[in-house]
Write a protein that holds these residues in place. Structure first.
Motif, short mmCIF file in Angstrom:
data_model
loop_
_atom_site.label_atom_id
_atom_site.label_comp_id
_atom_site.label_asym_id
_atom_site.label_seq_id
_atom_site.Cartn_x
_atom_site.Cartn_y
_atom_site.Cartn_z
N ILE A 79 0.87 -1.17 0.00
CA ILE A 79 0.00 0.00 0.00
C ILE A 79 0.91 1.23 0.00
O ILE A 79 2.13 1.07 0.13
CB ILE A 79 -0.98 0.02 1.20
N PHE A 80 0.34 2.41 -0.11
CA PHE A 80 1.18 3.59 -0.35
C PHE A 80 0.82 4.75 0.58
O PHE A 80 -0.36 4.96 0.89
CB PHE A 80 1.03 4.04 -1.81
N ALA A 81 1.87 5.51 0.97
CA ALA A 81 1.63 6.73 1.73
C ALA A 81 1.48 7.90 0.77
O ALA A 81 0.93 8.94 1.12
CB ALA A 81 2.79 7.00 2.68
N GLY A 82 1.98 7.72 -0.45
CA GLY A 82 1.98 8.80 -1.44
C GLY A 82 3.30 8.78 -2.17
O GLY A 82 4.15 7.93 -1.88
N ASN A 83 3.48 9.69 -3.12
CA ASN A 83 4.81 9.86 -3.72
C ASN A 83 5.60 10.81 -2.85
O ASN A 83 5.03 11.57 -2.07
CB ASN A 83 4.68 10.39 -5.15
N ARG A 84 6.93 10.80 -3.02
CA ARG A 84 7.77 11.68 -2.19
C ARG A 84 8.13 12.95 -2.96
O ARG A 84 8.35 12.92 -4.18
CB ARG A 84 9.03 10.95 -1.74
N ILE A 140 13.55 18.29 3.56
CA ILE A 140 13.19 16.88 3.78
C ILE A 140 12.61 16.25 2.52
O ILE A 140 12.01 16.92 1.68
CB ILE A 140 12.17 16.71 4.95
N ASP A 141 12.82 14.94 2.43
CA ASP A 141 12.20 14.12 1.39
C ASP A 141 10.98 13.51 2.07
O ASP A 141 11.12 12.80 3.07
CB ASP A 141 13.25 13.08 0.99
N ILE A 142 9.77 13.83 1.57
CA ILE A 142 8.58 13.49 2.36
C ILE A 142 7.34 13.26 1.48
O ILE A 142 7.29 13.74 0.36
CB ILE A 142 8.30 14.65 3.38
N ASP A 143 6.38 12.50 2.01
CA ASP A 143 5.09 12.37 1.31
C ASP A 143 4.12 13.38 1.92
O ASP A 143 4.30 13.83 3.05
CB ASP A 143 4.55 10.93 1.44
N LEU A 144 3.08 13.72 1.17
CA LEU A 144 2.19 14.79 1.61
C LEU A 144 1.40 14.43 2.87
O LEU A 144 1.08 15.28 3.69
CB LEU A 144 1.23 15.18 0.48
N ASP A 145 1.09 13.14 3.01
CA ASP A 145 0.32 12.71 4.19
C ASP A 145 1.12 12.96 5.47
O ASP A 145 0.60 13.51 6.45
CB ASP A 145 -0.02 11.21 4.07
N ALA A 146 2.40 12.61 5.44
CA ALA A 146 3.25 12.84 6.62
C ALA A 146 3.47 14.34 6.82
O ALA A 146 3.49 14.82 7.96
CB ALA A 146 4.58 12.12 6.44
N LEU A 147 3.60 15.06 5.72
CA LEU A 147 3.84 16.50 5.81
C LEU A 147 2.66 17.22 6.50
O LEU A 147 2.87 18.09 7.36
CB LEU A 147 4.06 17.04 4.39
N VAL A 148 1.45 16.81 6.13
CA VAL A 148 0.27 17.43 6.75
C VAL A 148 0.14 16.98 8.20
O VAL A 148 -0.03 17.80 9.11
CB VAL A 148 -1.01 17.07 5.94
N THR A 149 0.22 15.66 8.43
CA THR A 149 0.01 15.15 9.80
C THR A 149 1.03 15.71 10.78
O THR A 149 0.70 16.04 11.91
CB THR A 149 0.16 13.60 9.84
N GLU A 150 2.28 15.79 10.34
CA GLU A 150 3.34 16.20 11.27
C GLU A 150 3.59 17.71 11.27
O GLU A 150 4.48 18.18 11.98
CB GLU A 150 4.66 15.46 10.93
N PHE A 162 6.29 5.88 -2.11
CA PHE A 162 6.60 5.46 -0.75
C PHE A 162 5.62 4.39 -0.25
O PHE A 162 4.62 4.68 0.39
CB PHE A 162 6.59 6.68 0.18
N PRO A 163 5.94 3.12 -0.53
CA PRO A 163 5.03 2.04 -0.13
C PRO A 163 5.30 1.49 1.27
O PRO A 163 6.37 1.70 1.85
CB PRO A 163 5.32 0.94 -1.15
#
Ligand code: BEZ
Length: 341
Positions: A159-164, A223-233, A250-251
């Motif tokens: 499954i995926f968190a998103g692209n980085r 940072i190298d990051i996916d949007l879900d982590a960027l918003v949550t954190e 980012f799977p």
């Protein structure tokens, strides 16, 4: 009188038998109990590193629902989010011994244990998340899952968190020059590290929990990051320049303990696989939808978003990384060929 005493003893014995059989549930760790509808009863454990708002946790919840539904209530799932059972290396060990039944492990961590998983981190292979998730069905991706058997794991799905993408304190990214000498936080993984080194940046591996302060204090430049982590954190509070690079995807690799799997009947193994597939199908669609929602959210917070539409400045570096990994791993070679189709 003697008859009465025997009767009382028999009643007490029956109560004891009832209590003992109620106490023994056939969970994944070996106690046994059959349901009235037939088939054994299980309470599986799953663990992952993300917060409860993250799409991986939502997918785990969905997996639990599907398990209960398809097993007529015989199978339940206990979820341990946010590394409650330890670091990913601890989870992998627990999966090997069978004290943990399922893990949603980052592909980054798993790529340090199985080379072929670096395929997902080959730079600029996917323009967007939709393209990346299609590769879940590829022969190469299936091979990666199968190869996990050698580690005492049953590879079930991705499954995926998103692209980085790249979030920077100063400036956007349009060529390697913009990253030269910049300290960029990455999650530890050989291929991600290598790409950023070749770009001329200083890739700095650190856990998510340290990123907020490191950005705030300037220990890192981006940072190298996916949007879900960027918003949550809420990293946008300390850096406001987001370049949508889609440089990797980012799977999470969903794995089951081989020990747990082997305890199940063939029918129950099928239930688990069917429930997981339904949850993963749902999870990848959720991730795609969240990609757009997260972007809107970031814009609302004043993040300066720029899309990297022309990636040609990175072509020669991306090719170098891909060639090197394809030569090392036939599975990565196949993955890259299938991704082109
Ligand atoms: C990270 O460390 O970058 C990360 C880990 C899990 C989910 C999303 C991001």
């Amino acid at each position: 009188m003697k008859k009465m005493r025997i009767m009382r003893l028999l009643v007490m014995l029956s109560i004891l038998v009832i209590i003992l059989s109620a106490c023994s549930g056939n969970n994944a760790n070996g106690d046994e109990k059959s349901s009235e509808k037939g088939g054994d009863v299980y309470t599986f454990k799953v663990s992952h590193v993300t917060q409860e708002s993250h799409v991986w946790h939502q997918t785990a919840l969905k997996f639990g629902e599907e398990l209960e539904k398809l097993s007529d209530g015989r199978m339940k799932l206990e979820i341990y989010p946010a590394s409650q059972l330890g670091l990913e290396k601890d989870m992998a060990q627990q999966l090997e011994t069978g004290s943990l039944d399922f893990g949603f492990l980052t592909n980054a961590y798993m790529s340090t244990r199985q080379d072929s998983l670096n395929a997902w981190f080959m730079p600029f292979t996917f323009k967007n998340l939709e393209e990346a998730v299609k590769m879940r069905e590829s022969e190469a991706a299936k091979q990666m899952l199968e190869d996990l058997n050698s580690q005492g794991l049953v590879g079930l799905d991705f499954i995926f968190a998103g692209n980085r993408h790249i979030l920077m304190k100063n400036g956007h990214v349009s060529s390697p020059q913009d990253l030269k000498g910049k300290k960029i936080r990455i999650i530890g993984s050989p291929a991600i590290q290598e790409f950023l080194e070749k770009v001329g940046a200083g890739p700095t591996a650190m856990p998510l929990s340290e990123v907020y302060t490191s950005l705030q204090t300037g220990v890192i430049d981006g940072i190298d990051i996916d949007l879900d982590a960027l918003v949550t954190e809420k990293y946008y509070e300390n850096a406001e320049n987001l370049t949508l690079t889609n440089h990797i995807t980012f799977p999470s690799v969903i794995v089951m303990s081989q020990k747990t799997y082997d305890k199940l009947t063939t029918e129950d193994q099928e239930i688990v696989k069917k429930a997981l597939k339904a949850a993963a199908d749902w999870g990848v669609q959720q991730a795609i939808q969240r990609e757009n929602k997260n972007l809107e959210e970031l814009k609302k917070h004043g993040v300066k978003v720029k899309e990297l539409t022309d990636t040609s400045a990175f072509d020669s570096i991306a090719k170098e990384v891909k060639d090197k990994y394809a030569e090392k791993s036939p599975v990565i070679k196949k993955f890259l060929e299938e991704a082109k189709q």
